[in-house]
Design an enzyme around this catalytic site. Sequence first.
Site, mmCIF file in Angstrom:
data_model
loop_
_atom_site.group_PDB
_atom_site.id
_atom_site.type_symbol
_atom_site.label_atom_id
_atom_site.label_comp_id
_atom_site.label_asym_id
_atom_site.label_seq_id
_atom_site.Cartn_x
_atom_site.Cartn_y
_atom_site.Cartn_z
ATOM 1 N N LYS A 80 0.828 -0.932 -0.084
ATOM 2 C CA LYS A 80 -0.101 0.046 0.006
ATOM 3 C C LYS A 80 0.757 1.106 -0.172
ATOM 4 O O LYS A 80 1.936 1.168 0.816
ATOM 5 C CB LYS A 80 -0.982 0.005 1.295
ATOM 6 C CG LYS A 80 -2.025 1.129 1.336
ATOM 7 C CD LYS A 80 -2.654 0.839 2.700
ATOM 8 C CE LYS A 80 -3.831 1.984 2.642
ATOM 9 N NZ LYS A 80 -4.755 1.715 3.736
ATOM 10 N N SER A 155 -9.854 1.809 2.769
ATOM 11 C CA SER A 155 -8.697 2.403 1.965
ATOM 12 C C SER A 155 -7.753 1.611 1.271
ATOM 13 O O SER A 155 -7.285 2.118 0.355
ATOM 14 C CB SER A 155 -8.163 3.507 2.783
ATOM 15 O OG SER A 155 -7.221 3.024 3.869
ATOM 16 N N SER A 179 -9.888 -0.808 7.199
ATOM 17 C CA SER A 179 -9.505 -0.396 5.883
ATOM 18 C C SER A 179 -8.794 -1.655 5.183
ATOM 19 O O SER A 179 -8.428 -1.575 3.965
ATOM 20 C CB SER A 179 -8.270 0.691 5.750
ATOM 21 O OG SER A 179 -9.224 1.987 5.865
#
Lengths: 500, 493
Positions: A80, A155, A179
């Site tokens: 990420k 996210s 997330s």
Amino acid sequence: MSELTHRSALELAAGLKSGEFSSVEVTQAHLDRIHATEADFGSFITVTDDLALETAKAVDAKRSTGDDVHALAGVPVALKDLVVTEGVRTTAASKMLENWVPPYESTVHNKVRTAGLPVLGKTNLDEFAMGSTTEHSALGTTRNPWNLEHVPGGSSGGAAAALAGFQAPLSVGTDTGGSVRQPAAFTGTVGVKPTYGSISRFGIIAMASSLDQVGPMGRSVADAAALHELLAGHDPLDSTSLPDPVAGFVSAAQTSDLAGKKLGVIKQLRGEGYQDGVRDAFSAALDVAAAAGAEIVEVDCPSISYALDAYYLLMPSEVSSNLARYDGMRYGLRSEPESGPITAETVMAATRAAGFGDEVKRRIILGTYALSAGYYDAYYGSAQKVRTLVQNDFAKAFESCDVLVSPTAPTTALKFGAEAAADPMALYLGDVATIPANLAGIPGLSLPAGLAGGLPVGFQILAPAREDVTMYEVAGPLEAALEASGTRVLDTLAEGLTTK
Amino acid sequence: MKYEDAIRKYDPVIGIEVHVELGTATKMFDAAPNTFGGGPNTSITPTSLGLPGSLPVVNEKGVEYAIKIGLALDCEIAETCRFARKNYFYPDVPKDFQTSQSDEPIASEGELEIELEDGTMFTVPIERAHMEEDAGKNTHIGGSDGRIHGAEYSLVDYNRAGVPLVEIVTHPITGTGDRAAEVASTYVRTLRDIFRALGVSEARMEQGNVRADVNVSLRESPDAPLGTRTETKNVNSFRSIERAVRYEIARQATRLEAGEKIVQETRHFHEGTGETSSGRPKSDADDYRYFPEPDLVPLVPSRDWVEELRGTLPELPAQKRRRLIGEWEFSDLEMRDIVNAGLLEAIDDTVAAGAKPAAARKWWTGEVARLANQKDQHPAELVTPAQVAALIGLINDGKLNDKLAKDVLTAVADGEGDPAEVMGSRGLEIVEDTGALEAAVEEAIAANPDVVEKIKGGKMQAIGALMGPIMKATRGQADAGKAKDLILAKING
């Protein structure tokens, strides 16, 4: 599409060990697939072909000389873009850091590099991890491989899409309020939010420090467990890092069974506001668990009803402080005011106006307000008390069961556009099942439990703090039981994608 | 209104905040070296710069020093306490918040006894001592006299960002009357001495290791409620502290006399004029949005550790003074002279090296101080306590008399070596070689038969007439008593 991209991380590790194929072959296959599918999925902000192949070559060379290597050496991974990577642009999906190349290394990337996992690239996210659709990224759109008209969740949407789209066998996400677990649920993959402090946050761009936790993601429980084992462990650079030795998560997932395990269904997390298809899939999964010998009980966690409210005070408070440093003075974007005097203050204001997106600004404003003199006790203070109540509720619930279970999210993946962006409050409600674990610091995991309307449904397992092993002991055999009963969701997707 | 009139008419209340930079090897929350000087932005890490993803880790030595300071100030040490974020935007604050302590300081509610010039003791009530980090340093380029106003641009050096600080805050100090200024400066001086005695800081005022903010308010009488205060920031010498307090008292009294209100504000002190000027308005509602620092876990100093640290506390200057007055039997006046001359340590060390207190005091405040004054140095820079003790030892052993000892001391101060070496190399020892003395005596007797006759006749004073030639022959090193014994022995044979 190369067959190598469809293997699990542990299968790839075994093949690399036996010499069936090389890490360069595995890595190249994934890079090829990324380049072939990125136009559709948009999982990545940055793809690091050269870096990945360089690592793959080094691992192959090391293996050929008979040197000891890590069990996952040579298995590619996606990070990420909230994970700091020295020398590789790290953006947090924000215009603020669009061109920021970190001069230092995060503990997570350090571990990944040292173990020899080729890093395929940096995946997309909601800006600074704020959002649950990845639509709040300032640097691109990520689509759900199951249906390109739907969001991948967020996210960690890019990390989840990369797994579901067979672009990467492993992903590293972060989970502040769901997330990792929610995008895993939306994409039919496995996402883990470990106990707070299990994985070092040093070099993870902060959103809300007391809630943030790095989350290993994979297409199976054992894959995610293997990545968790690699990333976990005490780090003197993170004061909130736990001193606990790393337990055998993979063996816990692979060798236990459900007989005698007590699963507590949280009363507050299965009724109102949940899609019928989600409820049905969840109930069916419970039946599968019961058939495999698990005992299903209902437990009451009354304070969970207030968890969302507490979260939306604590999280923005910490956000308002953590994101203050993006002021254009030292690194990242620097904007000057269009008119008037140029002073430190006006440059800071112009930079923050230009560099942050609406959702980030919304949370900074909320948090600034909640921490203000005269409001602190009513907002931040009360929210901290709710946090304690949630912890107490969980502690009490775990007296009567081994793990707690619920649907991971009330819905399947939302569509882009109106439904997703119009009402922030509706989106916030989507985190209702995942947020309590962050408030309490306990571990949680989402695994796929069938489809509803052609989209995956997530099944969440929560365990007591520092008992991540217990979570894997249930997740592993449950995954096996679900697959045996015919619910192997990613096979469906793989077939669909093959014909694409 | 003049200060003298102001202080007669109004009751002053002062409050002092002292920041001390701790002398730890590294910064408070990261591994960057804590050093003074060096090129700009060289003592930094990702954490000092507040880079995205960087995290703080508490410097345990910093906590230890803060606890020691708290114990020395007779404070309660918190069983558990937390760091807090003080949020405000400024370029020299890399994270745009300062990691500090808010409602949970490490040390609280103590007191410090200070001794004023005339020996009066005064007790300063301490509210708290808490830990925090320093900010970086701004340099404003292109404006007048380095101020931000009118500057073209500013440079920031983050070497100081994250340096550990302890801030010590007093309760309002009342009851000083006309000694407010003296109390203020003596309090800070006493703290400075304590920091040094504890070894927690070099405590150099001129390097900004110790910085004081001075609050002053006036009220009609000691029974009246506290008046509105001003806070004069960064007053960095003892003399400036006195001047700032005096100036503020006079200025505030003038305003009050004119029926004007005191504005609650921060003020700047100007060394050149001794005046203060208005800074920025400050209200109690300044909103720093404090909240507990989530990147750090609560600090729980074990009681065992605290007691262990209490056990390591050195004797503090005030305690030491009281003890030594008893042991040395000096008068209060003698003691104060020693303290004011900065000779307490030197004399104590000299006594520890074997000298008698009276002799140590006599030499340090006498000849050593005189030589130091000539050379414009501090006595302790000139010679060591061990050297003075050795000198006194040679006198006691009869090897030196006072006159010779002064010559030896001068040579020692000139760096010629320790007293025994100098005595040897310069041949300054009292002559005990009876051969040399006998020769000189015999020579004197032979050369002065008339004097010998007088002595034989019972005129003992006549011996003095022989001493001159004897001393001359021995270059003053003859022991007068021995020479006399020898003369009588020879004459009376």
